[in-house]
Design a protein around this motif. Structure first.
Motif, PDB file in Angstrom:
ATOM      1  N   ARG A   1      40.807  51.488  36.841  1.00 39.28           N
ATOM      2  CA  ARG A   1      41.206  50.423  35.922  1.00 39.28           C
ATOM      3  C   ARG A   1      42.369  49.611  36.492  1.00 39.28           C
ATOM      4  N   PHE A   2      43.306  50.285  37.150  1.00 42.46           N
ATOM      5  CA  PHE A   2      44.438  49.572  37.737  1.00 42.46           C
ATOM      6  C   PHE A   2      44.029  48.816  38.995  1.00 42.46           C
ATOM      7  N   ILE A   3      43.077  49.344  39.753  1.00 49.34           N
ATOM      8  CA  ILE A   3      42.579  48.598  40.910  1.00 49.34           C
ATOM      9  C   ILE A   3      41.922  47.300  40.449  1.00 49.34           C
ATOM     10  N   GLU A   4      41.109  47.388  39.418  1.00 48.78           N
ATOM     11  CA  GLU A   4      40.460  46.188  38.882  1.00 48.78           C
ATOM     12  C   GLU A   4      41.481  45.235  38.286  1.00 48.78           C
ATOM     13  N   GLY A   5      42.538  45.801  37.672  1.00 51.69           N
ATOM     14  CA  GLY A   5      43.557  44.975  37.050  1.00 51.69           C
ATOM     15  C   GLY A   5      42.979  44.071  35.977  1.00 51.69           C
ATOM     16  N   TYR A   6      43.504  42.845  35.911  1.00 55.08           N
ATOM     17  CA  TYR A   6      42.947  41.841  34.998  1.00 55.08           C
ATOM     18  C   TYR A   6      41.911  40.970  35.698  1.00 55.08           C
ATOM     19  N   GLY A   7      41.480  41.422  36.878  1.00 55.75           N
ATOM     20  CA  GLY A   7      40.459  40.681  37.593  1.00 55.75           C
ATOM     21  C   GLY A   7      41.029  39.478  38.319  1.00 55.75           C
ATOM     22  N   PHE A   8      40.158  38.604  38.748  1.00 53.05           N
ATOM     23  CA  PHE A   8      40.576  37.394  39.449  1.00 53.05           C
ATOM     24  C   PHE A   8      41.237  36.431  38.468  1.00 53.05           C
ATOM     25  N   GLY A   9      42.313  35.806  38.936  1.00 49.10           N
ATOM     26  CA  GLY A   9      43.088  34.948  38.042  1.00 49.10           C
ATOM     27  C   GLY A   9      42.347  33.716  37.571  1.00 49.10           C
ATOM     28  N   ASN A  10      41.409  33.243  38.368  1.00 54.52           N
ATOM     29  CA  ASN A  10      40.647  32.048  38.018  1.00 54.52           C
ATOM     30  C   ASN A  10      39.470  32.442  37.124  1.00 54.52           C
ATOM     31  N   ASP A  11      39.468  31.952  35.885  1.00 55.91           N
ATOM     32  CA  ASP A  11      38.397  32.307  34.935  1.00 55.91           C
ATOM     33  C   ASP A  11      37.036  31.835  35.417  1.00 55.91           C
TER      34      ASP A  11
ATOM     35  N   ASP B   1      24.606  39.066  37.183  1.00 50.30           N
ATOM     36  CA  ASP B   1      25.885  39.740  37.412  1.00 50.30           C
ATOM     37  C   ASP B   1      26.954  38.721  37.773  1.00 50.30           C
ATOM     38  N   THR B   2      28.063  38.787  37.053  1.00 51.56           N
ATOM     39  CA  THR B   2      29.184  37.903  37.345  1.00 51.56           C
ATOM     40  C   THR B   2      30.108  38.553  38.374  1.00 51.56           C
ATOM     41  N   THR B   3      31.043  37.761  38.857  1.00 52.28           N
ATOM     42  CA  THR B   3      32.033  38.293  39.796  1.00 52.28           C
ATOM     43  C   THR B   3      32.803  39.438  39.167  1.00 52.28           C
ATOM     44  N   ASP B   4      33.129  39.320  37.889  1.00 54.26           N
ATOM     45  CA  ASP B   4      33.829  40.395  37.175  1.00 54.26           C
ATOM     46  C   ASP B   4      32.992  41.668  37.108  1.00 54.26           C
ATOM     47  N   ASP B   5      31.683  41.520  36.881  1.00 51.40           N
ATOM     48  CA  ASP B   5      30.801  42.692  36.819  1.00 51.40           C
ATOM     49  C   ASP B   5      30.808  43.443  38.146  1.00 51.40           C
ATOM     50  N   ILE B   6      30.675  42.695  39.236  1.00 52.50           N
ATOM     51  CA  ILE B   6      30.638  43.323  40.551  1.00 52.50           C
ATOM     52  C   ILE B   6      32.000  43.903  40.904  1.00 52.50           C
ATOM     53  N   LEU B   7      33.074  43.219  40.523  1.00 56.98           N
ATOM     54  CA  LEU B   7      34.424  43.733  40.775  1.00 56.98           C
ATOM     55  C   LEU B   7      34.628  45.075  40.090  1.00 56.98           C
ATOM     56  N   LYS B   8      34.143  45.210  38.876  1.00 56.71           N
ATOM     57  CA  LYS B   8      34.302  46.476  38.144  1.00 56.71           C
ATOM     58  C   LYS B   8      33.606  47.619  38.880  1.00 56.71           C
ATOM     59  N   ASN B   9      32.401  47.370  39.370  1.00 59.09           N
ATOM     60  CA  ASN B   9      31.667  48.399  40.117  1.00 59.09           C
ATOM     61  C   ASN B   9      32.348  48.719  41.445  1.00 59.09           C
ATOM     62  N   VAL B  10      32.863  47.695  42.104  1.00 59.62           N
ATOM     63  CA  VAL B  10      33.565  47.894  43.376  1.00 59.62           C
ATOM     64  C   VAL B  10      34.817  48.737  43.165  1.00 59.62           C
TER      65      VAL B  10
ATOM     66  N   LEU C   1      33.460  28.291  45.773  1.00 56.14           N
ATOM     67  CA  LEU C   1      33.920  29.639  46.059  1.00 56.14           C
ATOM     68  C   LEU C   1      34.539  29.779  47.449  1.00 56.14           C
ATOM     69  N   GLN C   2      34.372  28.774  48.299  1.00 58.05           N
ATOM     70  CA  GLN C   2      34.815  28.906  49.686  1.00 58.05           C
ATOM     71  C   GLN C   2      36.330  28.872  49.837  1.00 58.05           C
ATOM     72  N   THR C   3      37.011  28.175  48.957  1.00 64.53           N
ATOM     73  CA  THR C   3      38.459  28.022  49.100  1.00 64.53           C
ATOM     74  C   THR C   3      39.233  28.465  47.870  1.00 64.53           C
ATOM     75  N   VAL C   4      38.569  29.079  46.899  1.00 64.25           N
ATOM     76  CA  VAL C   4      39.223  29.436  45.648  1.00 64.25           C
ATOM     77  C   VAL C   4      40.169  30.618  45.841  1.00 64.25           C
ATOM     78  N   ASP C   5      41.217  30.676  45.016  1.00 64.90           N
ATOM     79  CA  ASP C   5      42.181  31.770  45.069  1.00 64.90           C
ATOM     80  C   ASP C   5      41.540  33.037  44.501  1.00 64.90           C
ATOM     81  N   LEU C   6      41.563  34.123  45.270  1.00 64.99           N
ATOM     82  CA  LEU C   6      40.919  35.364  44.860  1.00 64.99           C
ATOM     83  C   LEU C   6      41.927  36.485  44.628  1.00 64.99           C
ATOM     84  N   THR C   7      43.144  36.148  44.281  1.00 63.94           N
ATOM     85  CA  THR C   7      44.172  37.153  44.036  1.00 63.94           C
ATOM     86  C   THR C   7      43.862  37.915  42.754  1.00 63.94           C
TER      87      THR C   7
END
Length: 393
Positions: free
Chosen positions: A55-65, A77-86, A369-375
């Motif tokens: 849960r802490f690794i996933e955090g609040y996910g990517f800052g860009n909604d 599957d959204t980016t959030d869905d895949i992030l949760k599995n990762v 998606l090529q230049t978006v912030d992924l923090t």
């Protein structure tokens, strides 16, 4: 005693080769991730720590909604869905895998999560590089398909090229596959232990304590369910056996307590009963005797506490353990400090994920998606006193 003379433990993860599949085996019987998952799933403490870690690794996910809600494949599957599995795979196994496919322009067109426990490395070449990732739905061969066990064979193993978004390489792979319609794509295989190295789970060195935690749970359950918990018992002389006058056969042994009687007084649902025995002879005076019960919980209380503490420590969750046992008390400030501390503990894992997604998205067909912030945003404790927000327990 020095390093030379001290007893050496067995290797945590043995890497051998399965020649018929040209594959590197992942631990004993090629089932390290499956075995370690089976052990941890039986420990409530370990699963609690792993879930918090993920849960802490996933955090609040990517800052860009817009990134978080972006659909990455035709299954929705959204980016959030895949992030949760990762994040879950990274917490459980120390690695994760993504399947990447391309369009005719050799641009990334969709991304899927691949369960890390299903992936194996091909044998290395002369330069020490791995060209393919082998994927099988069930390396334990316990699942069935159409009523038949899903055996591990060359026909049931899929081989995918290692992730490389270079258009020239992708184009060549598409041609070798016979066209875009038959091209299977690539797999990005990531390990915290290094490139082309099978990772050890973060809690691998505490696997003995995790297994002990399961055993302690069994002791507690059997102590409650199977212990002899009568309040007291009546003791009398054993009656005389009864004999059939015609045949001479014994029809009643005179035994006051049978095995079936004892079962009626075992376990929590039969606790605090009085074991009543009928007298065979009138002159036998019954006596009420207190029955000494044995509470096995007390025998393992020290072991229980030390095992739980060591499991928490392996995940660097000592602050949460201190809060759990009341050492630090419980307040919004204490929880906020604990959250901030542990959010800092998982920054390496978060940056690891960010770099992986950045490599994939840099070759994506959609320029957005090529230049978006992924923090990834760290998880924070939100007090119930803050209006308009929910409490995170």
């Amino acid at each position: 005693m020095n390093v030379k003379t001290v007893k050496k433990p067995a290797r945590r993860v043995d890497t051998s080769y399965v020649s018929r599949f040209k594959m590197q085996a992942y631990g004993y019987n090629n089932l390290y991730p499956q075995n370690i998952a089976q052990i941890t799933e039986a420990s409530g403490t370990a699963m609690l720590c792993i879930d918090r870690y993920a849960r802490f690794i996933e955090g609040y996910g990517f800052g860009n909604d817009a990134v978080a809600e972006y659909i990455l494949n035709n299954e929705g599957d959204t980016t959030d869905d895949i992030l949760k599995n990762v994040a879950a795979d990274l917490a459980k196994f120390g690695g994760f895998a993504l399947h990447v496919n391309y369009n005719v322009l050799c641009q990334v067109s969709d991304v899927h999560h691949v369960p890390f426990e299903n992936c194996r490395l091909e044998e290395t070449d002369d330069k020490g590089c791995v060209a393919h990732i082998l994927v099988h739905q069930d390396w334990t061969q316990s699942k069935t398909r159409n009523g038949k066990k899903l055996r591990v064979s060359e026909e049931t193993i899929e081989r995918f090229n290692i992730f490389n978004p270079d258009p020239n390489i992708v184009s060549q792979q598409i041609d070798n596959a016979g066209g875009i319609d038959t091209y299977k794509g690539q797999i990005m295989w990531c390990s915290l232990d290094g490139k082309f190295v099978y990772p050890k789970a973060r809690y691998d060195s505490a696997i003995t304590e995790i297994s002990t935690d399961e055993g302690l749970g069994n002791v507690k359950a059997r102590n409650v369910r199977n212990n002899f918990l009568v309040s007291c018992m009546l003791i009398s002389k054993r009656g005389e056996p009864k004999v059939d006058p015609e045949t001479g056969d014994e029809i009643d042994s005179g035994q006051m307590i049978t095995e079936e009687d004892l079962q009626q007084f075992q376990g929590d649902e039969n606790s605090l009963k009085i074991l009543s025995i009928e007298l065979e002879n009138d002159e036998d005076e019954p006596k009420v005797v207190a029955f000494p019960t044995k509470n096995f919980d007390k025998e393992f209380s020290v072991t229980d506490a030390s095992v739980i503490e060591r499991i928490y420590a392996q995940f660097h969750q000592e602050l949460f353990y201190a809060i759990r046992i009341g050492k630090l008390g419980f307040s919004g400030q204490v929880m906020q400090d604990a959250y901030e501390y542990y959010a800092g503990e998982v920054t390496v894992e978060q940056r690891f994920i960010e770099r992986a997604f950045k490599k994939v998205f840099s070759a994506y067909a959609d320029p957005f998606l090529q230049t978006v912030d992924l923090t990834l945003q760290p998880l924070k404790y939100i007090s119930s006193e803050v209006a308009g927000n929910n409490t995170i327990d």
